[in-house]
Write a protein that holds these residues in place. Structure first.
Motif, mmCIF file in Angstrom:
data_model
loop_
_atom_site.group_PDB
_atom_site.id
_atom_site.type_symbol
_atom_site.label_atom_id
_atom_site.label_comp_id
_atom_site.label_asym_id
_atom_site.label_seq_id
_atom_site.Cartn_x
_atom_site.Cartn_y
_atom_site.Cartn_z
ATOM 1 N N SER A 65 46.788 77.879 44.781
ATOM 2 C CA SER A 65 45.322 77.798 44.641
ATOM 3 C C SER A 65 44.978 76.905 43.451
ATOM 4 O O SER A 65 45.848 76.559 42.634
ATOM 5 N N THR B 10 43.062 77.850 40.964
ATOM 6 C CA THR B 10 43.172 78.677 39.760
ATOM 7 C C THR B 10 44.596 78.625 39.215
ATOM 8 O O THR B 10 44.817 78.402 38.019
ATOM 9 N N ASN C 118 45.360 75.272 37.610
ATOM 10 C CA ASN C 118 44.790 75.086 36.272
ATOM 11 C C ASN C 118 45.476 75.973 35.231
ATOM 12 O O ASN C 118 45.633 75.580 34.074
ATOM 13 N N TYR D 279 33.699 74.623 36.372
ATOM 14 C CA TYR D 279 34.362 75.764 37.009
ATOM 15 C C TYR D 279 35.831 75.409 37.201
ATOM 16 O O TYR D 279 36.162 74.389 37.801
ATOM 17 N N HIS D 280 36.725 76.268 36.675
ATOM 18 C CA HIS D 280 38.152 75.981 36.803
ATOM 19 C C HIS D 280 38.957 77.144 37.383
ATOM 20 O O HIS D 280 40.182 77.073 37.430
ATOM 21 N N GLY D 281 38.282 78.231 37.771
ATOM 22 C CA GLY D 281 39.028 79.306 38.411
ATOM 23 C C GLY D 281 38.622 80.680 37.936
ATOM 24 O O GLY D 281 37.776 80.824 37.045
ATOM 25 N N GLU E 214 36.431 68.332 35.434
ATOM 26 C CA GLU E 214 36.231 67.811 36.790
ATOM 27 C C GLU E 214 35.446 66.512 36.587
ATOM 28 O O GLU E 214 34.532 66.482 35.754
ATOM 29 N N VAL F 65 31.106 73.482 41.568
ATOM 30 C CA VAL F 65 30.358 74.741 41.465
ATOM 31 C C VAL F 65 29.132 74.559 40.568
ATOM 32 O O VAL F 65 28.065 75.109 40.820
ATOM 33 N N ASP G 10 40.814 67.922 36.777
ATOM 34 C CA ASP G 10 40.740 68.931 37.832
ATOM 35 C C ASP G 10 40.170 68.246 39.074
ATOM 36 O O ASP G 10 38.979 67.954 39.165
ATOM 37 N N VAL H 179 40.382 69.480 42.142
ATOM 38 C CA VAL H 179 40.363 70.479 43.205
ATOM 39 C C VAL H 179 39.310 70.145 44.266
ATOM 40 O O VAL H 179 39.523 70.348 45.451
ATOM 41 N N GLN H 180 38.177 69.586 43.836
ATOM 42 C CA GLN H 180 37.137 69.244 44.820
ATOM 43 C C GLN H 180 37.041 67.749 45.100
ATOM 44 O O GLN H 180 36.705 67.350 46.202
ATOM 45 N N ALA I 39 43.820 71.375 44.799
ATOM 46 C CA ALA I 39 43.870 72.506 45.742
ATOM 47 C C ALA I 39 42.867 72.196 46.852
ATOM 48 O O ALA I 39 42.590 71.030 47.111
ATOM 49 N N LYS I 40 42.306 73.200 47.470
ATOM 50 C CA LYS I 40 41.283 73.049 48.509
ATOM 51 C C LYS I 40 41.635 71.983 49.568
ATOM 52 O O LYS I 40 42.434 72.242 50.438
#
Ligand code: PLP
Length: 471
Positions: free
Chosen positions: A164, A166, A169, A192-194, A259, A264, A292, A294-295, A321-322
């Motif tokens: 994930s 989270t 990170n 937002y990091h987790g 990010e 988020v 980050d 992730v998105q 992730a994601k």
């Protein structure tokens, strides 16, 4: 999550104050039905027949969920949707009703729901061998790691797989601390990091923070061009990073995490040039720089494969992730061989990290994104969508921002004060069934599966216009 057609005449055309709008929404059946001033837009045609659904009804799931699942879970919409099937950018509820997915399972469905190539890769691997661990050898993990690192610039050549964002990170922060020998981490407000104990500390939004020790974290000003104190002045925000280090730390830090496009936090793209300046300052203080992704990774921004490339920097550690798994529980940390080696002083182990099924699926995701040229597609469809959203901006108070298919529409009641239009957003959120974000929940986040088409974009804009014109 999804934009849908509007119930005819559900919103009165007279302009209502926000409190009245919300009151009517809460008791929506009591709101007077008015004849629609025009017909609702129609979703583009799509050739897929969902299977008849014979499972538990949404209302029953909702009740059972309250009894057997933790009370911290939240749901969208007064009557939560029971989504039972997905195909590419469309979703189907228990009654077979189709929705255009504008949120991609929170920016997770990159290639499209149940994309055939990914389903095939996962099914074939599952039939052969579902699980070992990295204790044994398996070809899928190295094939995937090679493909992933081939997408990275510089010396970002070593991967740790996790499950994930989270976890990614957490691991990145651990490496930053071990590598630098320092404790202090710098993160952005509104980030937002987790949701683990450690990453809650990195997160800069009170909504997600439980009252526990937050670790040695400094939250610096958010270089937010729309709401930030210094507008787009990257140097002013970077100076504040320097001052945090000078006044609030020993002068030495472990690292900095950001990010490039806050998800988020409400689709906020950092002020141009900020990361370059911030990275320089952090590195001079002994820290490493973590992006980050992730998105924002995997071509979603259209102009670049990774979000950090839009700021012309190369991080020391990248977390993802994601979208990497199109829905598989998969995350990764990519870093330099030198930084990766700090974990070798002890045993680092993750039971499911890099398991054969997720590795096969992750490799299929990379191949699909390349084969279907999704980065270029995001650039093309995204610029069309932004243009259309900006034309709406003339009619309704809002800020339209982002790149590719990583967009946000922030609703405010007045352009000067930028007062969040909370009540209007709540109504539209309910009517359109879109995803939202930001501290005040007044930003529509548009981050659909990357196969989203121009026709879908037109439908979304028309549905938004239709819904907004009714308020
Ligand atoms: C930018 C960012 N980092 C990390 C995370 C945490 O990822 P996960 O929910 O997979 O743990 C998220 C989740 O929304 C995120 O948006």
């Amino acid at each position: 999550m999804a934009a849908t057609l509007l119930r005819r005449g559900a919103v009165a055309s007279r302009r209502l104050c926000p409190a009245e709008v919300l009151r009517r929404l809460v008791s929506s059946e009591a709101a007077p039905e008015r004849a629609p001033s025009r017909t609702p837009p129609e979703m583009p045609p799509f050739d897929h027949q969902p299977r008849p659904y014979a499972g538990m009804a949404g209302a029953e799931i909702f009740e059972k969920r309250k009894a057997v699942l933790g009370p911290s879970l939240f749901h969208y919409y007064q009557k939560p949707l029971n989504i039972v099937e997905g195909k590419m950018q469309y979703l189907y509820d228990e009654h077979g009703k189709r929705y255009l997915d504008c949120f991609g399972g929170i920016v997770t469905v990159s290639c499209g729901h149940c994309h055939q190539d990914i389903v095939n890769a996962v099914v074939e691997q599952t039939k052969l061998l579902q699980h070992t661990t990295t204790i044994y050898l398996h070809h899928a993990i190295v094939e995937f790691a090679e493909a992933l690192t081939s997408k990275m610039p510089g010396n970002l050549k070593v991967v740790y797989f996790v499950n994930s964002g989270t976890e990614a990170n957490e691991l990145a922060m651990l490496m930053a601390r071990l590598y630098s020998g320092n404790l202090s981490m710098i993160a952005l407000r509104n980030a937002y990091h987790g949701g683990s104990a450690g990453t809650i500390g990195l997160t800069g939004l009170q909504t997600w923070k439980y009252p526990i020790p937050q670790g040695e974290i400094h939250h610096v000003m958010n270089p937010d061009p729309y709401r930030g104190t210094f507008g787009s002045d990257a140097a002013a925000y970077a100076k504040e990073v320097e001052e945090h280090i000078t006044y609030g730390s020993s002068g030495r830090v472990a690292g900095f995490i950001a990010e490039t496009f806050q998800g988020v936090g409400g689709a906020v793209e950092l002020a141009p040039g900020y990361l370059k300046l911030a990275y320089d300052i952090v590195r001079k203080a002994g820290g490493v720089c973590i992006a980050d992704e992730v998105q924002s990774g995997f071509g979603r921004t259209g102009s670049h494969y990774w979000g950090f490339q839009t700021q012309d920097v190369i991080p020391d550690i990248v977390t993802m992730a994601k979208g990497i798994g199109n829905g598989l529980p998969l995350g990764a940390v990519v870093t330099t061989p030198e930084i990766a080696s700090v974990l070798a002083q002890r045993i680092q182990f993750n039971t499911f990290g890099g398991n054969p099924v997720c590795s096969a699926g992750g490799l299929a995701v990379l191949n699909v994104l390349d084969k279907e040229k999704r980065q270029a597609h995001c650039a093309d469809v995204g610029s069309h969508l932004v243009e259309r959203l900006k034309s709406l901006q003339q009619k309704h108070e809002r800020d339209v921002r982002g790149r590719g298919l990583m967009l946000g529409v922030e609703l405010v009641t007045d352009r000067k004060e930028k007062t969040p239009a909370k009540a209007e957003t709540a109504v539209l959120f309910e009517k359109l069934k879109v995803g939202k974000g930001g501290l005040h929940g007044n930003v529509f986040r548009i981050k659909p599966p990357m196969c989203f088409s121009k026709d879908d974009a037109d439908f979304l804009v028309e549905a938004m216009d239709y819904a907004m014109s009714g308020i």
